[in-house]
Design a protein around this motif. Structure first.
Motif, PDB file in Angstrom:
ATOM      1  N   VAL A  95       0.834  -1.211   0.000  1.00  0.00           N
ATOM      2  CA  VAL A  95       0.000   0.000   0.000  1.00  0.00           C
ATOM      3  C   VAL A  95       0.862   1.252   0.000  1.00  0.00           C
ATOM      4  O   VAL A  95       0.564   2.242  -0.689  1.00  0.00           O
ATOM      5  CB  VAL A  95      -0.943  -0.014   1.231  1.00  0.00           C
ATOM      6  CG1 VAL A  95      -1.555   1.361   1.464  1.00  0.00           C
ATOM      7  CG2 VAL A  95      -2.042  -1.045   1.035  1.00  0.00           C
ATOM      8  N   TRP A  96       1.935   1.248   0.770  1.00  0.00           N
ATOM      9  CA  TRP A  96       2.854   2.388   0.812  1.00  0.00           C
ATOM     10  C   TRP A  96       3.417   2.694  -0.568  1.00  0.00           C
ATOM     11  O   TRP A  96       3.623   3.868  -0.932  1.00  0.00           O
ATOM     12  CB  TRP A  96       3.982   2.087   1.791  1.00  0.00           C
ATOM     13  CG  TRP A  96       5.046   3.152   1.838  1.00  0.00           C
ATOM     14  CD1 TRP A  96       4.977   4.363   2.464  1.00  0.00           C
ATOM     15  CD2 TRP A  96       6.341   3.101   1.232  1.00  0.00           C
ATOM     16  NE1 TRP A  96       6.146   5.076   2.288  1.00  0.00           N
ATOM     17  CE2 TRP A  96       7.003   4.324   1.524  1.00  0.00           C
ATOM     18  CE3 TRP A  96       7.006   2.144   0.462  1.00  0.00           C
ATOM     19  CZ2 TRP A  96       8.296   4.604   1.086  1.00  0.00           C
ATOM     20  CZ3 TRP A  96       8.290   2.425   0.016  1.00  0.00           C
ATOM     21  CH2 TRP A  96       8.922   3.637   0.323  1.00  0.00           C
ATOM     22  N   LYS A  97       3.633   1.659  -1.364  1.00  0.00           N
ATOM     23  CA  LYS A  97       4.203   1.830  -2.703  1.00  0.00           C
ATOM     24  C   LYS A  97       3.155   2.267  -3.722  1.00  0.00           C
ATOM     25  O   LYS A  97       3.426   3.143  -4.566  1.00  0.00           O
ATOM     26  CB  LYS A  97       4.856   0.510  -3.149  1.00  0.00           C
ATOM     27  CG  LYS A  97       5.335   0.503  -4.594  1.00  0.00           C
ATOM     28  CD  LYS A  97       6.450   1.516  -4.835  1.00  0.00           C
ATOM     29  CE  LYS A  97       6.950   1.437  -6.270  1.00  0.00           C
ATOM     30  NZ  LYS A  97       7.992   2.472  -6.541  1.00  0.00           N
ATOM     31  N   PHE A  98       1.961   1.704  -3.685  1.00  0.00           N
ATOM     32  CA  PHE A  98       1.017   1.880  -4.788  1.00  0.00           C
ATOM     33  C   PHE A  98      -0.182   2.786  -4.493  1.00  0.00           C
ATOM     34  O   PHE A  98      -0.928   3.124  -5.405  1.00  0.00           O
ATOM     35  CB  PHE A  98       0.504   0.509  -5.254  1.00  0.00           C
ATOM     36  CG  PHE A  98       1.567  -0.339  -5.878  1.00  0.00           C
ATOM     37  CD1 PHE A  98       2.001  -0.086  -7.168  1.00  0.00           C
ATOM     38  CD2 PHE A  98       2.146  -1.382  -5.171  1.00  0.00           C
ATOM     39  CE1 PHE A  98       2.998  -0.858  -7.752  1.00  0.00           C
ATOM     40  CE2 PHE A  98       3.138  -2.167  -5.749  1.00  0.00           C
ATOM     41  CZ  PHE A  98       3.562  -1.898  -7.036  1.00  0.00           C
ATOM     42  N   ALA A  99      -0.398   3.152  -3.228  1.00  0.00           N
ATOM     43  CA  ALA A  99      -1.560   3.991  -2.903  1.00  0.00           C
ATOM     44  C   ALA A  99      -1.114   5.389  -2.493  1.00  0.00           C
ATOM     45  O   ALA A  99       0.048   5.608  -2.118  1.00  0.00           O
ATOM     46  CB  ALA A  99      -2.379   3.357  -1.785  1.00  0.00           C
ATOM     47  N   ASN A 100      -2.013   6.338  -2.579  1.00  0.00           N
ATOM     48  CA  ASN A 100      -1.767   7.693  -2.107  1.00  0.00           C
ATOM     49  C   ASN A 100      -2.207   7.808  -0.655  1.00  0.00           C
ATOM     50  O   ASN A 100      -3.192   7.189  -0.245  1.00  0.00           O
ATOM     51  CB  ASN A 100      -2.533   8.693  -2.962  1.00  0.00           C
ATOM     52  CG  ASN A 100      -2.070   8.681  -4.408  1.00  0.00           C
ATOM     53  OD1 ASN A 100      -0.866   8.724  -4.680  1.00  0.00           O
ATOM     54  ND2 ASN A 100      -3.003   8.612  -5.343  1.00  0.00           N
ATOM     55  N   PRO A 101      -1.500   8.629   0.141  1.00  0.00           N
ATOM     56  CA  PRO A 101      -1.823   8.734   1.582  1.00  0.00           C
ATOM     57  C   PRO A 101      -3.063   9.586   1.838  1.00  0.00           C
ATOM     58  O   PRO A 101      -3.006  10.618   2.504  1.00  0.00           O
ATOM     59  CB  PRO A 101      -0.560   9.376   2.158  1.00  0.00           C
ATOM     60  CG  PRO A 101      -0.012  10.203   1.032  1.00  0.00           C
ATOM     61  CD  PRO A 101      -0.305   9.418  -0.226  1.00  0.00           C
ATOM     62  N   THR A 102      -4.182   9.153   1.318  1.00  0.00           N
ATOM     63  CA  THR A 102      -5.434   9.876   1.515  1.00  0.00           C
ATOM     64  C   THR A 102      -5.978   9.622   2.920  1.00  0.00           C
ATOM     65  O   THR A 102      -5.547   8.704   3.622  1.00  0.00           O
ATOM     66  CB  THR A 102      -6.484   9.434   0.484  1.00  0.00           C
ATOM     67  OG1 THR A 102      -6.711   8.033   0.640  1.00  0.00           O
ATOM     68  CG2 THR A 102      -6.017   9.717  -0.942  1.00  0.00           C
TER      69      THR A 102
END
Length: 321
Positions: free
Chosen positions: A67-74
């Motif tokens: 998740v840290w790699k592929f998602a935005n910190p929304t």
């Protein structure tokens, strides 16, 4: 959203879990983090005593890194991670007490409930800050009812109830890993359909993480996820349902977990009221085990049941309209 991102997050989490397994399992064994088997459980499970537990740390690390790699910190991603890791922390403490302090029941029921309620309450505050609606919708329709402040007890019940129902399902090798992959896979589709990209990435990464863990957890299991994994998965599943505003649909997509929890409730009520058991043993997967089914047959059958429930939920929410 781009389906390639979902696929990449799934694959990354899967590979991370597969790579972490050979590192963590020997470590857990050396630390003597072995599973204690309940005396009232099926006799055939006695041979599983000593199998490393707390393997849920593999799942949590794999999905978090992906998740840290592929998602935005929304804000939505922060909320679901808070619930997942928060419930996982409660489970970790419970597992630690069981395997290190040699107290087979772990945290007391009140302590475990308090920890789960605390995480769920913080989640509620974050939802309030984000301006989330307190309306609960009937699956497959636009009809809903605004619960107002009644949404708080509803949310607490949903989060704690889901986490513990999922926890009860973790009783056979690979059962929860496979069935949770199905549920999170369904929610990856729903979140994607609602353009909630980061929630969809979280769900896809969770699918990859539990499937990677399943490599080591399939019968005969080399490691168990423990409450560290099962409570985290249950809490996260509830959080995803809340964020996608499909709280009631969760009862269908997670129908297998509902059945497992109901079997325990029915068994307890029947025994206290009539002095008789409805099932040979609860949760219900043990009923079939004691009826002569092999563990692998029970697991595969229950996986198929979870696919049917998830498919029905997807059809009702995404495809029927």
């Amino acid at each position: 959203m781009d389906a390639r991102i979902l696929l990449l997050s799934l694959i990354a989490a899967f590979l991370i879990a597969v790579l972490l397994g050979p590192l963590f399992i020997p470590l857990l064994r050396r630390l003597k983090f072995g599973q204690s088997i309940r005396e009232e459980g099926p006799q055939g499970h006695r041979k599983k005593a000593g199998t490393p537990t707390m393997g849920g740390t593999i799942i949590l690390l794999a999905l978090t890194l992906s998740v840290w790699k592929f998602a935005n910190p929304t804000w939505e991603l922060k909320m679901v991670l808070l619930v997942c890791l928060g419930f996982g922390a409660v489970g970790f403490v419970d597992d630690f007490i069981k395997v290190v302090m040699k107290r087979n029941l772990g945290l007391t029921a009140k302590q475990k409930l308090f920890g789960q309620l605390l995480v769920a309450f913080v989640f509620f505050l974050m939802l309030q800050k984000a301006g989330y609606s307190s309306t609960v919708y009937v699956p497959g329709t636009d009809w809903g009812i605004d619960l107002g402040w009644g949404y708080l007890p509803f949310l607490l019940f949903l989060a704690v109830g889901t986490a513990n129902a999922v926890n009860l399902t973790d009783g056979l090798d690979g059962l929860l890993a496979g069935s949770s992959a199905v549920a999170f896979g369904a929610y990856a589709v729903i979140a994607s359909a609602y353009s909630m990209a980061d929630v969809a990435v979280f769900c896809a990464a969770t699918v990859g993480a539990v499937l990677g863990f399943l490599v080591f957890n399939a019968h005969p299991a080399k490691v168990f996820m423990g409450d560290t994994g099962s409570l985290a998965l249950g809490g996260a599943l509830a959080a995803v349902a809340v964020l996608t505003k499909t709280e009631l649909l969760l009862a269908l997509i997670g129908g297998l977990f509902v059945i497992e929890a109901l079997s325990v409730i029915i068994q307890v009520i029947s025994f206290k009221a009539r002095g008789k058991r409805v099932f040979r043993m609860s949760p219900i997967h043990h009923h079939f085990e004691l009826g002569g089914w092999s563990e692998w047959r029970v697991v595969v059958t229950f996986w198929l049941v979870s696919v049917l429930f998830a498919g029905a939920g997807l059809y009702l929410e995404v495809f029927a309209g």
